[in-house]
Write a protein that holds these residues in place. Sequence first.
Motif, PDB file in Angstrom:
ATOM      1  N   ALA A  23       0.854  -1.187   0.000  1.00 23.26           N
ATOM      2  CA  ALA A  23       0.000   0.000   0.000  1.00 23.26           C
ATOM      3  C   ALA A  23       0.891   1.237   0.000  1.00 23.26           C
ATOM      4  N   ASN A  24       0.531   2.237  -0.824  1.00 22.21           N
ATOM      5  CA  ASN A  24       1.460   3.343  -1.014  1.00 22.21           C
ATOM      6  C   ASN A  24       0.810   4.699  -0.768  1.00 22.21           C
ATOM      7  N   ASN A  25      -0.040   5.181  -1.662  1.00 25.13           N
ATOM      8  CA  ASN A  25      -0.671   6.491  -1.511  1.00 25.13           C
ATOM      9  C   ASN A  25      -2.180   6.356  -1.556  1.00 25.13           C
ATOM     10  N   ASP A  38      -1.653  -0.040  -4.667  1.00 23.99           N
ATOM     11  CA  ASP A  38      -0.916  -1.210  -4.205  1.00 23.99           C
ATOM     12  C   ASP A  38       0.195  -1.384  -5.235  1.00 23.99           C
ATOM     13  N   SER A  39       1.382  -0.871  -4.922  1.00 25.14           N
ATOM     14  CA  SER A  39       2.406  -0.656  -5.941  1.00 25.14           C
ATOM     15  C   SER A  39       2.996  -1.934  -6.527  1.00 25.14           C
ATOM     16  N   VAL A  45       8.220  -2.819   0.399  1.00 24.98           N
ATOM     17  CA  VAL A  45       8.770  -1.478   0.200  1.00 24.98           C
ATOM     18  C   VAL A  45      10.288  -1.463   0.364  1.00 24.98           C
ATOM     19  N   SER A  46      10.843  -2.377   1.160  1.00 23.02           N
ATOM     20  CA  SER A  46      12.285  -2.419   1.353  1.00 23.02           C
ATOM     21  C   SER A  46      13.030  -2.822   0.084  1.00 23.02           C
ATOM     22  N   HIS A  47      12.312  -3.411  -0.890  1.00 22.25           N
ATOM     23  CA  HIS A  47      12.939  -3.830  -2.143  1.00 22.25           C
ATOM     24  C   HIS A  47      12.288  -3.130  -3.344  1.00 22.25           C
ATOM     25  N   SER A 212      10.803  13.833   2.432  1.00 22.32           N
ATOM     26  CA  SER A 212      11.870  13.126   1.741  1.00 22.32           C
ATOM     27  C   SER A 212      11.985  11.704   2.271  1.00 22.32           C
ATOM     28  N   LEU A 213      12.334  10.783   1.370  1.00 19.79           N
ATOM     29  CA  LEU A 213      12.528   9.393   1.771  1.00 19.79           C
ATOM     30  C   LEU A 213      13.715   9.248   2.707  1.00 19.79           C
TER      31      LEU A 213
END
Length: 224
Positions: A23-25, A38-39, A45-47, A212-213
């Motif tokens: 899940a992202n935005n 759902d990207s 997300v770690s990869h 920022s990430l």
Amino acid sequence: MLRVTPDGVVRELTGTAAPVHLANNAAVARDGTVYFTDSSDRFPVSHWKRDLLEHRPNGRVLAHHPGSGRTDVVADGLYFPNGIALTPDESALMLVETTTHRLLRVELGGGVRVLADLPAYPDNLSAVGDGTYWIALPSPRVPIAERLLPHPRLRQLAALLPDAMQPQPRRYGLVALVDDAGTVRRTLHGPAGHYWMITGVRQHGAQLWLGSLIGAGVARVPLD
């Protein structure tokens, strides 16, 4: 996907669709429907770099209906769908695909249309409310990553390399304002890279707020 109330209570939202993997935005309609991306159905997300390098349509857009608890698929077969926002009349969604650096319009009645091919990799997207949208662009396009696109086997091999050996984002701060036709109306640049990998952007009044990430704080930029 989580719902956080003003008193700090956190509740996980679930539905009847297949399990959400990344899940992202999200964007919330006036009737309470939550549209969210759902990207990837392959990588956490770690990869995220591995998904981008593999360049496969692993993503989708979902709609969660709080009243019934049902979650439906709005669109699938997307290349790392990321930022999402509703149009003012809520007839469509503005959506960016990070991997293909595209801005899309997803009609809620059905159909997806490409509006623009962006000069950088997009992340979060937010509506101003007047038919324009700010897009966070964590990095301009990386030439070596772009050259790998026609070569799926090389992309797969690159995705298995240690992170330090994979194509890296450029140290450059960038956000863009686009209209509902996909035309870029304004850009803000930070070529020195003091605040970069900008993944979040939102306008409030005459101020633009950035996240920022990798940054240690939130940035604020006056628009006047």
